[in-house]
Each structure stands twice: as C-alpha cells, then as structure tokens.
Motif scaffolding. Structure first.
Motif, PDB file in Angstrom:
ATOM      1  N   LYS A 340     -32.362  30.918 -11.923  1.00 47.73           N
ATOM      2  CA  LYS A 340     -31.358  31.457 -12.850  1.00 47.73           C
ATOM      3  C   LYS A 340     -31.699  31.101 -14.298  1.00 47.73           C
ATOM      4  CE  LYS A 340     -27.545  31.551  -9.517  1.00 47.73           C
ATOM      5  NZ  LYS A 340     -26.197  31.053  -9.174  1.00 47.73           N
ATOM      6  N   GLU A 526     -29.993  40.086 -11.784  1.00 44.77           N
ATOM      7  CA  GLU A 526     -29.163  38.992 -11.264  1.00 44.77           C
ATOM      8  C   GLU A 526     -28.787  39.257  -9.803  1.00 44.77           C
ATOM      9  OE1 GLU A 526     -26.949  37.394 -15.355  1.00 44.77           O
ATOM     10  OE2 GLU A 526     -26.025  38.974 -14.143  1.00 44.77           O
ATOM     11  N   GLU A 530     -29.726  36.892  -6.595  1.00 43.01           N
ATOM     12  CA  GLU A 530     -28.745  36.384  -5.625  1.00 43.01           C
ATOM     13  C   GLU A 530     -29.177  36.694  -4.199  1.00 43.01           C
ATOM     14  OE1 GLU A 530     -26.199  34.412  -5.961  1.00 43.01           O
ATOM     15  OE2 GLU A 530     -26.534  34.250  -8.121  1.00 43.01           O
TER      16      GLU A 530
END
Length: 635
Positions: A340, A526, A530
């Motif tokens: 991240k 993103e 995930e």
C-alpha cells in the motif's frame, strides 16, 4: 481445412496434435469470425495465429507491445524458412519504408508491428496496398482501461477497420477478467465475436503461501525440498544480486537477472539457466516473458506482486511440461503495508506528470513545438539522476501521457548496428577513386555483406575493424564520416528504451491533465492490490479457486493440492483418525473383540482400520491377550 492445418503444424513445429482449443480457434479464424482467445501462460497462443496465416493467402499483421518478443518470434519464423519482418521503435524512417515495401512485393507472411506505428501516414499508405489475411492482436488486455497494463496506443487498432473492413480480427491474451473481456470486444468493434477460453486451472501446479518473517530461510527450505530448475522473483535489482549471493553461499547454484543488465549479459545468463548450467534464476519481473523452458519445478515470490494477473503469469512459468510443480509465495504481515505504501508513492499526481514531461523535453534538448514523429533513445536513470526524479513516478507519468497521445514509450531491446548504402554503384566507385583513405574499408564492407544497396544490413563493427586493420573506435568514426558525406546510412547499436513523440512538444505548465482519470486509475489499482492481499492472507479458501474466480470462472471443485486444501485434508484426516481410535477403544472395553472381527463390527474396511489398530498396539494403548483378543492396556 483440417488436413491443411495439421500438415502445417507438423511441417513447421513437428507436433502431431494441437493443444486444447488451438484447433477450434484456428478454424474460427479460417471461417472469418472475429475471435477472442484466452489461453493461459504456456498455452501456445502464437500457434493460434501462425498456423492459419500460413494456410491463408496474404500477410498476417501481428500487433504486440513487446518488442523483445516480436524480435524473438520473427527470428524463430525466419529460422523455419518463413518470411517475417518487424517494425518497431528504434528503426529509421528508411528502414520502415523498405520493410513495408517488402510486405507488399516480397511474399512476406507475417508483419509484426508495435501499436504506436499503426496511425502513421507511412504505415496507412502502404497498408492499403497489402493483401491482409487477418489481424492478430497479442496481449489484447492492453486495450482495456480496466486491465492492469492499459496501453493507450492499443485504442488505435480499431481504426484499421476503416482500411480493412472485411478483414478478420483475432485477439489473444493470457489473463483477462470479465470486465476486460467485454472491453476487448467493444474496443475492437467485434460484432459477433466467438470467445474461446481455457480454464485458468493448472492441475499440475500447486499454489502455496508460506507465512514467514525469515523469508530467505524459508526460500532455502523450499529449494531443498523441491528439486529441479527454479525462478525466484524479487522486487528490486539490488535484491536479485543479494538473494543470488545468499543462495550461492548456501551451496545452491544461482544467478541474477534484471533489466539494467546489457542485452548480451542478459542473453548469456538466460541461456545458461535454460540449459540447466545454473539451477535458480533470481530476477525482477523483467525475466520470463517468451522464455520456453517447460521443466521449471518451482517459482518462488519473495514479495507479492501488485496484481493477481502478474502473479498468475509469473507463477505459471512453472510446470509447463505438465509435471508436478509449485508456485510459492512467501508472505508476512508487513508485506501488506509495504504494498500500500509503494502504491501511494508510485502513483503520479498532476505535478509529477508535468515535471516528468518538462524534464524529458529538456533532457532530449527538444524545443516546444518540435519532435513530432521522432523516436529517441531514452535512459531513464540518466534522466532521473540529472533532474532528481523518482524513476517509477517518471515511468507512470509517461504511461499517463501515452493515454492522451503525447508520446509512446517502448521497452528496451537490443537493436544491433545497421548500414545501408545510399548512393548507387557508379557514385560509390567515383567516391572511392576521389577518397583513397575510404577505399579499402568500403571494399571490405562490400565483401563482408551483401544487399547493402537494397536494404539495411546488420553489421559487426569489431569484425569489420579487424579486417580493416583499425581500432574499433577509429573504425566507428570512419563510418560516421561516411554518413556525414552522404555515402551510407549508419544506425548505431542501442539497447535503451525508446520514446516516440506522437504530438509536438507542448508547454508543460499549460497541458491538460485529467485528474478524474488519475483518481479512477488509483481506485482500480487499489482494488487489484486488495485482491492480492486477500489471496495471500486467506487461511481457508483454496488458492486455485481464488485465482480462477478472480478471472471470472464459476468454480465448483477445489484443487486439492494447494496449502489450504492440504491443511484442510490433514485436519479432516486427523479428526477422523481420533474418532476411530476412540471407537476402537470403546469396542475393546466392552466387547474385547477378536482382531479380525473389528472391521465388520464398525462397518470399516479392514485395510483402513488395521493400521490404526496396529498403531494403538505399538504405542501401548491396546494389548492382545493370549486368546488373541484386544484389550485396553492396563485394564
């Protein structure tokens, strides 16, 4: 039709039968259907367009963003006696002109072309004179903004429909989610596409995640348990060297590979690994694309990649021979936070894009309003060092600028030195008479290579310098002087990436930057991140099932071979084992049965039960009395 394609397969590739779906895809093309083919890594995608192209009249246009792969495929076809050419970044206008002429008049069967070349006036003018059998789009997922590797230049492909209205299009890729599949068909203007999709299941490949802080030790454990050829993927160039050194210290044959090495060095290392002179290649993701090595037994990732598409492709380089193989991800909790953090650091904002574009123009000494259609060698490290920029942000900024057609960025590939004589025989003879110092080097050049008057020819300056009895640097200077005098066109060897300006250089401060697109792209990346974290951290979902569902498959069965499935089976077997021991204990207490009677009394097969009974006797839980009856020991 069937006989012809099988004969072609046997003649040029030596195979007696096609792999799954290959024949169906080929027949779809021959029947004139726009076709989307999804075949996993190692599934033989190139056969799907190379075989029908050889059966059909005309030339097959193959569009690909991977220059190194294009060069490899063209060279492989040429070795088979098949006429093929490639038009890629780094070629001069004259080279491209000659290559396109050959496609019209020279009996060429395959024209490989990078997507940014499609919209040029030169290409489109020659295209109308070609007899095109069909168009094949490799790495077709690059056309989708929902994909992980969106290439804006791919959006130009549909414009070919105006020039080739009745021509069949084939799109091939190894990885595509349902949204990407739909996008490919829409962007390529498929009206009634036939879609062929092989399952993403790899039955011989066991997916394993190991949770471990000491990753190097766990890697050693895996390599010591699994024999055979291996790849270890890491994130940075420095890590490739550090990990390879660690393996060598621990008596495991290894070498390292990354894009920063020169092309000859990369080729030498790759060749040694393919021939099993070294066992383990420690590499960044620059390694593996297009490498045909079927006997890789294990692929290890020391860090998770940014998206599952990359993981599936890289892991899929193991076990292409169909034998049992392993894909191992070594994961720890800090990986999640590092992924991240890097995503936030690497994604450019509006200012990053403006600064990168401004620095690029200054680095190339390109005036505002100039550069249209010109291709430049591009040394990312030199640029970033000079202007104190972060390389990954520059690369991502340039990819954003590709979307709005400011420029096209290509990967680095070795382009050897080439020469073409640009005067005729008579003028060359007059020049040699008038310039005695050039006479002998020109004669040696003519004796060493043919066709110099007709097309660009790859040369070896060192060989020519030796034959001319000159130092290499002096000989290269002589070639440059011949070019300045208008005698030859001399293209010097380079293996740098290349930038092609698709629009004149703009004022960076006044450029329009689409902030909404940047936001949407960030959200997409993103989501993909995930998905990687869920894959790596889930303790109770079959790994293969997670990958297959990610790519849109409806999965009923579980693989039975990943770490999750094996752990679940061990737990179930352990629970069943404990229950049987309890049951046998109960029978022994109450009935004191004969050993041979036990299976019938509790409805189990003897071969399942007797090992447990023997185990209980051996560990002292049970004993046998003089009448051969089981008894609980101590009663």
């Amino acid at each position: 039709m069937t006989a012809a394609i099988h004969q072609t397969l046997k003649q040029y590739w030596g195979f007696d039968a096609f792999r799954p779906l290959q024949e169906e895809i080929i027949k779809s093309i021959l029947n004139g259907n726009d076709t989307l083919a999804l075949l996993p890594t190692g599934g033989g995608k190139s056969i799907c367009f190379q075989v029908p192209a050889l059966v059909m009249d005309g030339i097959c246009i193959v569009i690909s963003p991977l220059i190194a792969l294009m060069k490899d495929q063209v060279e492989n076809l040429q070795r088979k006696g098949i006429k093929a050419v490639a038009i890629i970044s780094g070629m001069s206008y004259r080279e491209i002109d000659i290559a396109l002429d050959t496609c019209i008049y020279g009996g060429i069967k395959f024209l490989y072309v990078s997507p940014e070349r499609l919209g040029t006036a030169l290409f489109l003018a020659r295209l109308s004179k070609m007899k095109v059998s069909f168009v094949a789009i490799d790495e077709a997922h690059c056309i989708s903004q929902w994909g992980y590797d969106f290439r804006p230049s791919y959006l130009k492909i549909a414009e070919l429909r105006e020039y080739l209205p009745k021509t069949t299009f084939l799109a091939v890729t190894a990885t595509a989610t349902p949204a990407v599949k739909s996008d490919i068909c829409e962007k390529l203007l498929f009206k009634q596409p036939l879609i062929f999709q092989q399952s993403f299941e790899r039955k011989n490949l066991a997916y394993v995640v190991r949770y471990e802080e000491n990753k190097h030790q766990k890697m050693l454990d895996v390599l010591r348990k699994v024999n055979g050829s291996a790849i270890v993927y890491v994130r940075s160039r420095k890590e490739t060297q550090d990990v390879a050194k660690f393996l060598l210290i621990n008596k495991i044959s290894a070498d390292f590979y990354h894009a920063g090495l020169t092309t000859p060095v990369r080729s030498t290392k790759q060749d040694a690994w393919i021939k099993n002179k070294i066992r383990v290649m420690v590499a960044t993701n620059a390694f593996g694309m297009g490498i045909d090595k079927p006997d890789v037994r294990v692929v290890i990732h020391l860090e998770p990649p940014d998206h599952l598409e990359a993981y599936y492709q890289e892991a899929g380089r193991a076990g292409r021979d169909g034998k049992k193989s392993y894909a191992v991800l070594i994961y720890c909790e800090t990986d999640k936070y590092e992924l991240k953090r890097k995503l936030e650091l690497n994604l450019p904002d509006v200012n990053d894009i403006r600064n990168s574009y401004q620095a690029l123009g200054n680095y190339l000494q390109l005036a505002v309003g100039g550069g249209l259609g010109i291709t430049y060698d591009f040394d990312i490290n030199a640029l970033c060092s000079r202007y104190n920029l972060q390389a990954i942000k520059v690369i991502n900024s340039l990819k954003f600028l590709e979307k709005d057609n400011y420029l096209a960025l290509s990967d680095g590939v070795l382009m050897p030195s080439r020469i073409k004589l640009i005067v005729n025989h008579e003028d060359l003879y007059k020049f040699q008479i008038a310039n005695a110092r050039f006479d002998i080097p020109i004669k040696i050049l003519l004796r060493s290579y043919g066709n110099l008057f007709d097309s660009y020819v790859v040369i070896d300056e060192r060989l020519l310098a030796k034959r001319s009895n000159m130092p290499i640097d002096q000989y290269q200077l002589l070639l440059k002087q011949l070019e300045e005098l208008g005698i030859i066109s001399y293209l010097v060897q380079s293996d740098l990436p290349r930038i092609t300006f698709l629009a004149p250089r703009a004022e960076a401060k006044s450029m329009f930057i689409n902030a909404v697109y940047l936001r949407d792209r960030k959200e997409l990346l993103e989501e993909k991140l995930e998905a990687v974290i869920r894959y790596a951290s889930s303790p109770d979902t079959c790994r293969s099932r997670m990958l297959r569902e990610y790519f849109g498959e409806t999965v009923i069965n579980e693989c039975g071979s990943c770490d999750v499935c094996i752990n679940r089976r061990k737990k179930e077997e352990s629970a069943s084992h404990i229950e049987l021991r309890k049951l046998i204990m109960e029978l022994a207490r109450n009935d004191q049965p004969f050993l041979n009677d036990v299976p019938e009394k509790i409805n189990y097969r003897k071969e399942e039960l007797l090992p447990i009974i023997r185990e209980m006797i051996d560990d002292g839980t049970l004993m046998m009395n003089d009448e051969k009856r089981l008894m609980v020991n101590g009663l």
